[in-house]
Design a protein around this motif. Structure first.
Motif, PDB file in Angstrom:
ATOM      1  N   ARG A 161       0.839  -1.204   0.000  1.00 20.49           N
ATOM      2  CA  ARG A 161       0.000   0.000   0.000  1.00 20.49           C
ATOM      3  C   ARG A 161       0.874   1.256   0.000  1.00 20.49           C
ATOM      4  N   TYR A 165     -11.516   2.491  -6.212  1.00 26.25           N
ATOM      5  CA  TYR A 165     -12.494   1.898  -5.308  1.00 26.25           C
ATOM      6  C   TYR A 165     -12.613   2.754  -4.051  1.00 26.25           C
ATOM      7  N   ASN A 166     -13.829   2.849  -3.532  1.00 24.01           N
ATOM      8  CA  ASN A 166     -13.988   3.551  -2.255  1.00 24.01           C
ATOM      9  C   ASN A 166     -13.627   2.610  -1.110  1.00 24.01           C
ATOM     10  N   SER A 167     -13.732   3.102   0.118  1.00 21.47           N
ATOM     11  CA  SER A 167     -13.254   2.288   1.238  1.00 21.47           C
ATOM     12  C   SER A 167     -14.109   1.048   1.469  1.00 21.47           C
ATOM     13  N   LYS A 168     -15.295   0.996   0.821  1.00 21.92           N
ATOM     14  CA  LYS A 168     -16.100  -0.236   0.900  1.00 21.92           C
ATOM     15  C   LYS A 168     -15.791  -1.184  -0.255  1.00 21.92           C
ATOM     16  N   ARG A 169     -14.737  -0.858  -0.991  1.00 20.70           N
ATOM     17  CA  ARG A 169     -14.314  -1.666  -2.130  1.00 20.70           C
ATOM     18  C   ARG A 169     -15.321  -1.662  -3.275  1.00 20.70           C
ATOM     19  N   GLU A 170     -16.119  -0.592  -3.378  1.00 18.48           N
ATOM     20  CA  GLU A 170     -17.028  -0.435  -4.519  1.00 18.48           C
ATOM     21  C   GLU A 170     -16.303   0.398  -5.567  1.00 18.48           C
ATOM     22  N   GLU A 171     -16.389  -0.025  -6.816  1.00 13.53           N
ATOM     23  CA  GLU A 171     -15.699   0.710  -7.861  1.00 13.53           C
ATOM     24  C   GLU A 171     -16.379   2.059  -8.092  1.00 13.53           C
ATOM     25  N   ASN A 207      -9.734   6.488  -0.978  1.00  7.66           N
ATOM     26  CA  ASN A 207      -9.980   5.711  -2.197  1.00  7.66           C
ATOM     27  C   ASN A 207      -8.732   4.924  -2.593  1.00  7.66           C
ATOM     28  N   GLU A 208      -8.954   3.752  -3.164  1.00  6.06           N
ATOM     29  CA  GLU A 208      -7.839   2.901  -3.561  1.00  6.06           C
ATOM     30  C   GLU A 208      -7.739   2.823  -5.082  1.00  6.06           C
ATOM     31  N   ILE A 255      -1.602  -1.181  -4.045  1.00  2.00           N
ATOM     32  CA  ILE A 255      -2.772  -0.331  -3.811  1.00  2.00           C
ATOM     33  C   ILE A 255      -2.240   1.084  -3.612  1.00  2.00           C
ATOM     34  N   GLU A 281      -3.925  -3.553   5.834  1.00  2.00           N
ATOM     35  CA  GLU A 281      -4.458  -2.187   5.952  1.00  2.00           C
ATOM     36  C   GLU A 281      -3.358  -1.157   6.169  1.00  2.00           C
TER      37      GLU A 281
END
Ligand SMILES: Nc1nc2c(ncn2[C@@H]2O[C@H](COP(=O)(O)OP(=O)(O)O)[C@@H](O)[C@H]2O)c(=O)[nH]1
Ligand SMILES: [Mg+2]
Length: 163
Positions: free
Chosen positions: A16, A44-50, A69-70, A80, A113
């Motif tokens: 990371r 991706y946001n922190s909920k891993r949604e693109e 965001n990742e 990441i 993390e």
């Protein structure tokens, strides 16, 4: 690979990195080279949604920007990246967001993390100042704790050409 390297490789599946540097410093270019691709990363946001950037208007995109965001390149999902865009304006609130992120992530016990490194891109071409006020402040005041800060001098070919 020796035993220790193998163990580390098994423990740290993803690396990371917080990527810093003003707009146009060459950040995306460096990341693309490292990941051996010319594609844009997925975000991706922190909920891993693109996050679909093409669906956002440019002004909105800036507002939506979040250091949490990742960014992941499909060609090399072992990295990441977090982008600290917005830091360049040098405001105290932006500085605090970056400092807090480094502190929080540096302390995480879970290796997945944890923040493992900070890459700071500094353009060397003649059109740019080597250090802006915000950058000087970062190097003077930011306490990265155990996270190594790696300075990456970019656009060196341009520097050579100009001098
Ligand atoms: N000459 C030269 N141009 C570069 C280099 N790295 C990036 N650029 C150019 O500088 C511009 C900004 O690069 P980019 O990676 O998008 O910067 P970012 O805004 O920090 O992500 C682009 O037009 C790149 O092609 C470099 O090493 N040498
Ligand atoms: Mg970029």
């Amino acid at each position: 690979m020796d035993d220790r390297t193998l163990r580390l490789r098994q423990k740290y599946r993803q690396f990371r990195v917080l990527v810093m540097g003003r707009a146009n410093a060459g950040k995306t270019t460096v990341l693309q080279k490292v990941c051996n691709t010319t594609d844009q990363p997925k975000i991706y946001n922190s909920k891993r949604e693109e996050i679909d950037l093409s669906a956002l208007a440019p002004s909105r995109e800036r507002g939506e920007h979040n250091i949490e965001n990742e960014m992941i390149f499909e060609a090399n999902p072992g990295y990441i990246f977090h982008d600290s865009r917005g830091f360049e304006c040098g405001s105290t609130s932006e500085f605090k967001i970056v400092q807090d992120f480094i502190e929080q992530r540096g302390m995480r016990r879970s290796s997945s993390e944890q923040l493992h490194a900070i890459w700071y891109c500094l353009p060397t071409d003649n059109a740019s100042r080597l250090l802006t006020g915000a950058e000087a402040r970062f190097f003077q005041e930011c306490d990265p704790g155990a996270v190594p800060v790696i300075a990456i001098y970019t656009k060196f070919d341009d520097f050579v050409l100009q001098t």
